[in-house]
Design a protein around this motif. Structure first.
Motif, PDB file in Angstrom:
ATOM      1  N   LYS A  40       4.303  14.100  -0.919  1.00  0.00           N
ATOM      2  CA  LYS A  40       4.143  13.769  -2.340  1.00  0.00           C
ATOM      3  C   LYS A  40       2.889  14.455  -2.905  1.00  0.00           C
ATOM      4  CE  LYS A  40       5.625   9.671  -3.624  1.00  0.00           C
ATOM      5  NZ  LYS A  40       5.827   8.190  -3.712  1.00  0.00           N
ATOM      6  N   PRO A  41       2.792  14.524  -4.225  1.00  0.00           N
ATOM      7  CA  PRO A  41       1.682  15.291  -4.810  1.00  0.00           C
ATOM      8  C   PRO A  41       0.295  14.935  -4.262  1.00  0.00           C
ATOM      9  CG  PRO A  41       3.263  14.766  -6.524  1.00  0.00           C
ATOM     10  CD  PRO A  41       3.741  14.056  -5.264  1.00  0.00           C
ATOM     11  N   TYR A  44       0.104  16.396  -0.845  1.00  0.00           N
ATOM     12  CA  TYR A  44       0.136  17.855  -0.891  1.00  0.00           C
ATOM     13  C   TYR A  44      -1.189  18.422  -1.406  1.00  0.00           C
ATOM     14  CZ  TYR A  44       2.157  22.478  -0.987  1.00  0.00           C
ATOM     15  OH  TYR A  44       2.416  23.803  -0.722  1.00  0.00           O
ATOM     16  N   LYS A 346      -2.483  -0.730 -19.559  1.00  0.00           N
ATOM     17  CA  LYS A 346      -1.818  -1.968 -19.129  1.00  0.00           C
ATOM     18  C   LYS A 346      -2.390  -2.515 -17.824  1.00  0.00           C
ATOM     19  CE  LYS A 346       2.075  -1.292 -21.924  1.00  0.00           C
ATOM     20  NZ  LYS A 346       3.413  -1.693 -22.274  1.00  0.00           N
TER      21      LYS A 346
ATOM     22  N   GLN B  64       1.974  19.161 -10.947  1.00  0.00           N
ATOM     23  CA  GLN B  64       1.408  18.970  -9.613  1.00  0.00           C
ATOM     24  C   GLN B  64       2.355  19.586  -8.599  1.00  0.00           C
ATOM     25  OE1 GLN B  64       1.322  14.523  -9.843  1.00  0.00           O
ATOM     26  NE2 GLN B  64      -0.747  14.800  -9.055  1.00  0.00           N
ATOM     27  N   ASN B  65       1.818  19.989  -7.468  1.00  0.00           N
ATOM     28  CA  ASN B  65       2.667  20.508  -6.403  1.00  0.00           C
ATOM     29  C   ASN B  65       3.056  19.414  -5.413  1.00  0.00           C
ATOM     30  OD1 ASN B  65       2.709  23.175  -7.300  1.00  0.00           O
ATOM     31  ND2 ASN B  65       0.755  23.626  -6.309  1.00  0.00           N
ATOM     32  N   ALA B  66       4.206  19.580  -4.801  1.00  0.00           N
ATOM     33  CA  ALA B  66       4.669  18.689  -3.739  1.00  0.00           C
ATOM     34  C   ALA B  66       5.518  19.536  -2.806  1.00  0.00           C
ATOM     35  CB  ALA B  66       5.483  17.534  -4.322  1.00  0.00           C
ATOM     36  N   TYR B  67       6.061  18.895  -1.754  1.00  0.00           N
ATOM     37  CA  TYR B  67       6.909  19.656  -0.835  1.00  0.00           C
ATOM     38  C   TYR B  67       8.077  18.798  -0.352  1.00  0.00           C
ATOM     39  CZ  TYR B  67       8.568  22.769   2.724  1.00  0.00           C
ATOM     40  OH  TYR B  67       9.370  23.599   3.453  1.00  0.00           O
ATOM     41  N   TRP B 135      11.489   7.258  -6.962  1.00  0.00           N
ATOM     42  CA  TRP B 135      10.173   7.431  -7.603  1.00  0.00           C
ATOM     43  C   TRP B 135      10.168   6.972  -9.060  1.00  0.00           C
ATOM     44  CZ3 TRP B 135       8.023  12.918  -5.900  1.00  0.00           C
ATOM     45  CH2 TRP B 135       8.015  12.982  -4.499  1.00  0.00           C
ATOM     46  N   ARG B 140       7.116   4.473 -17.714  1.00  0.00           N
ATOM     47  CA  ARG B 140       5.734   4.785 -17.342  1.00  0.00           C
ATOM     48  C   ARG B 140       5.649   5.798 -16.195  1.00  0.00           C
ATOM     49  NH1 ARG B 140       2.804  -0.975 -16.960  1.00  0.00           N
ATOM     50  NH2 ARG B 140       4.938  -1.665 -16.500  1.00  0.00           N
ATOM     51  N   ILE B 146       6.673  18.162 -11.493  1.00  0.00           N
ATOM     52  CA  ILE B 146       6.411  18.594 -10.120  1.00  0.00           C
ATOM     53  C   ILE B 146       6.903  20.007  -9.873  1.00  0.00           C
ATOM     54  CG2 ILE B 146       7.106  18.139  -7.718  1.00  0.00           C
ATOM     55  CD1 ILE B 146       6.544  15.246  -8.192  1.00  0.00           C
TER      56      ILE B 146
END
Lengths: 501, 501
Positions: A40-41, A44, A346, B64-67, B135, B140, B146
């Motif tokens: 996940k970001p 990563y 919130k 943002q980066n992820a994998y 996810w 929100r 990503i």
């Protein structure tokens, strides 16, 4: 039982603590594909910081990046006898190249069978040395110093996020040299790069040494390793650097003409670290509240939490943004600080404090309307948890000092833990006692007669393995001769035993 | 016939020129695995520069980066009907997870057959939207922005290095939004990022527009594209940004609770550029002498060639090193210059000049003993080839000015080429004539009746395809109504036709 944060305490169940931590801190998820993970970001981002730091160190030592194919012909794996033994049992095999419609839905098209099956690289020595055969002709082509950032795949039966996954990300260096000594120097240069990275960036003290023959890489002459100690007192192998001698050059017939006009086989090294480093980082530093990240590798180094209602909140947020801009502009270790201002409306301040502890922000800055009037704010370091007051105009200096102090404190704490759990043992009863039970047992320095049989018997009876023969003795007495803890046969020096991840 | 440099001239055989260029300049090699390539250090350095530039632009726009995993369960592909049609025919299929020894050598272990076959990702929409289901719960959690840097695989029958390879490197963005309009804005934001990257970094003028339904991505509502013109007057699609509407959210049942408490399907985009950008770069700028690289993406911006014998050479090398240090310390576009001093002793200056032209050094600096005495050096820009004299103490300023001028000149030259080869055509005979023969034919702006049948017939008869419907008309008259070039049916505006890579 998991706490309010959803994290099982370490003392209760360390394995569950680890899984809870990885998931709750938003670092990684299990994938629907068995043994694979989704990074996940937030996880990563740690990998990106690691990659950039290591990449800079590789380039500073003369290496270049390249990229080799994901798929390797099955027959390549079998060219080096030890290598195929080491990897054949755990590789993903591509047999077809097309799907097709059928009455049962989409199926594999039987007409699209490959002539030779391909495997997904478990490591790239074979495909790379196949290329090196055409790249290397003369001594002037040497040394060849190449690194690759890539994904690799090893079919794992008992996967654990970051520590052991079927697919993982890594770097793999593959170098070619004219002489044994030059290859040896390269393997040791990289061992030093890995050591510096582990200690200076990850704040993880390691023992650097050479693997026993039983534990070395499949196809290597010898393997260097860096080994860290986790909080449950096990060893974790964080990186390896292999001297491959001429094994792969012979398997792929890679020769070069020396300056004297002689045709000789090339000497090689390979070396790698992977996303397992993230697992190492977590296992060494994190706590029951969540991620504890050494500042140099923290995705968020500073979390600013503005406190207040309505107009106050707006005013405080303006100041928070200004402070964040000042911090981001400043340089710590040559890089802009990574700062977040948490303006979620919130969520309560208490929720945010816990959340940033969970996510491993190194320094939390709290500012409310009264702080504003007093020209100050509250600063809390993740590893200490104490509230300190800082004047707003000195915040950047204060934060830099806290980050530097935290980086050093994490290393010192981990080193103290390792030293408190490193034992020297001389009898078989003591040795067995050290590794009795389900727990770790720390590092045990004991004498060993140097044979693979003894190593195996010790492992069978205690689950401990030889982690390495340290390059620099941990204590002077470790290199005095003695008697093997199991057989009583002569031994030149103590080696490090531990239960390992 | 290839020249001394081993490069076939473009005018003689453009396809061979391209292959010679890629290989002789040390950018990439064919791999033993069909359709795959080895990206060599000099080619990979271009990719690293592209990646860093794009990554900075993605992060600056909130991504943002992820994998996500390499392997996708076969059944995932079939969930979106158009998507499976688009990708099933070209994917690598993993069916087993182990090899074993046999009397015939190493074979695939038949006992290690997977329950469900896995495919190597040809693109990751399906595996990513499977994760997004867990996810995304509420408004929100949106937008979710990503990106992933990864390797993907599409089994190609006619591979060409960088342009079309079975495995390639790319980035793929996958975003989720609460409304159609927000997803549309995202798709256009990325189209703008790609446009800026192509024009400002690659010095490649592009036409940005929307694809016809016949050419859009399998599973998209509509696809935006940037299209460049190569020197052989074809179009090359350099990047695409897809608005996926709710197609994947519905296929993977990804819903969110809106601020009003309603359960709704999420809107999506995906977008990507790949190592094909390197092919684009080569096709637009390079020449018969080798690589011509826009300075912002050149692995070597300055090559300093010291000239002289024995003591002279040593003296000149010292000065060259000092000049190189000064250049490296200076900042151009915010980054240190990439400088090489070529001290090879067995090669002549003439060989080195050719070699750095082949490898695309933007500025060559020559210094001999007489230059040293005169306090000057010779500066030659790669795209001009003229020798100019520069005082040594002004070298950094001169080099900066030459790099800036070259970056602009390459763009201007490419734009002039495109404009000279963009034609407006109103009759079917003219249209057919424009695309007659084996050559490219440039961009042809013609009226089209908007139907897929017409698009297909035009393609069958001329090999030209609709590259895009430009977002901004290339000329005001392009958006005046007219009659379809094939059917004579009414058309609202001209679209861009070309033969494409």
């Amino acid at each position: 039982m998991a706490s309010d944060l959803g994290i099982t305490p370490r003392a209760e169940n360390y394995a569950e603590w680890y899984n809870d931590l990885v998931k709750r801190a938003g670092l990684a998820d299990n994938s629907v594909v068995r043994g694979c993970m989704v990074i996940k970001p937030h996880g990563y981002a740690i990998w990106e910081l690691m990659r950039d730091a290591l990449d800079g160190m590789f380039k500073a030592t003369g290496h270049q990046n390249a990229y080799f194919p994901l798929l390797i012909p099955k027959s390549f794996l079998s060219r080096e006898a030890e290598h195929v033994d080491g990897f054949a049992k755990e590789c993903a095999v591509v047999t077809h190249h097309r799907l097709m419609d059928s009455p049962e839905g989409v199926i594999v098209d039987p007409d699209a069978k490959l002539e030779e099956e391909l495997i997904i690289r478990p490591t790239s020595e074979t495909i790379i040395w196949h290329s090196y055969k055409t790249w290397i002709q003369s001594y002037r082509d040497l040394p060849l110093l190449i690194n690759q950032w890539a994904n690799v795949m090893r079919w794992e039966l008992r996967p654990r996020l970051f520590l052991r996954t079927a697919e993982f990300l890594w770097q793999e260096g593959h170098t070619a040299h004219a002489t044994y000594d030059e290859a040896e120097e390269e393997a040791l240069t990289i061992l030093e790069v890995y050591t510096r990275f582990a200690e200076d960036w990850m704040a993880v003290p390691i023992v650097a040494g050479v693997k026993s023959d039983g534990e070395k890489f499949a196809g290597a002459d010898h393997t260097y390793t860096i080994e860290a100690m986790t909080q449950d007192l096990r060893a974790i192998q964080a990186g390896t650097s292999h001297h491959l001698a001429q094994n792969f050059a012979k398997a792929f017939d890679v020769t070069f003409q020396s300056a004297e006009g002689k045709e000789e086989h090339v000497y090689a090294t390979s070396w790698g670290v992977s996303t397992r480093l993230i697992g190492t980082l977590l296992m060494v530093h994190s706590d029951d509240k969540g991620l504890v990240c050494p500042p140099r590798l923290a995705p968020v180094q500073v979390a600013i939490v503005p406190i207040g209602r309505k107009d106050d909140f707006v005013r405080v947020c303006e100041v928070a943004d200004r402070l964040a801009a000042g911090l981001t502009e400043s340089r710590w270790h040559g890089l802009p600080l990574r700062v977040k201002v948490d303006k979620r409306e919130k969520e309560s301040p208490g929720f945010k404090f816990n959340d940033w502890e969970l996510k491993g922000a190194c320094v939390r800055v709290e500012i409310g309307p009264r702080d504003l009037e007093a020209g100050q704010c509250v600063v809390v370091r993740r590893d200490e948890g104490e509230k300190k007051t800082a004047p707003l105009e000195e915040l950047t200096d204060v934060v830099h000092a806290e980050l530097s102090a935290m980086q050093a404190a994490l290393f010192d704490r981990a080193l103290a833990m390792r030293e408190a759990n490193t034992h020297r043992v001389d009898t078989w009863d003591e040795f067995k006692a050290a590794f009795a039970g389900e727990g770790g047992g720390g590092f045990v320095l004991a004498h060993w007669d140097g044979t693979r049989e003894t190593e195996q018997r010790i492992n069978e009876e205690t689950k401990a393995t030889i982690r390495c023969i340290p390059r620099v003795p941990l204590a002077a007495g470790d290199v005095e001769p003695g008697a093997c803890v199991l057989t009583g046969h002569p031994s030149e020096r103590r080696v490090v035993f531990a239960k390992a991840y």
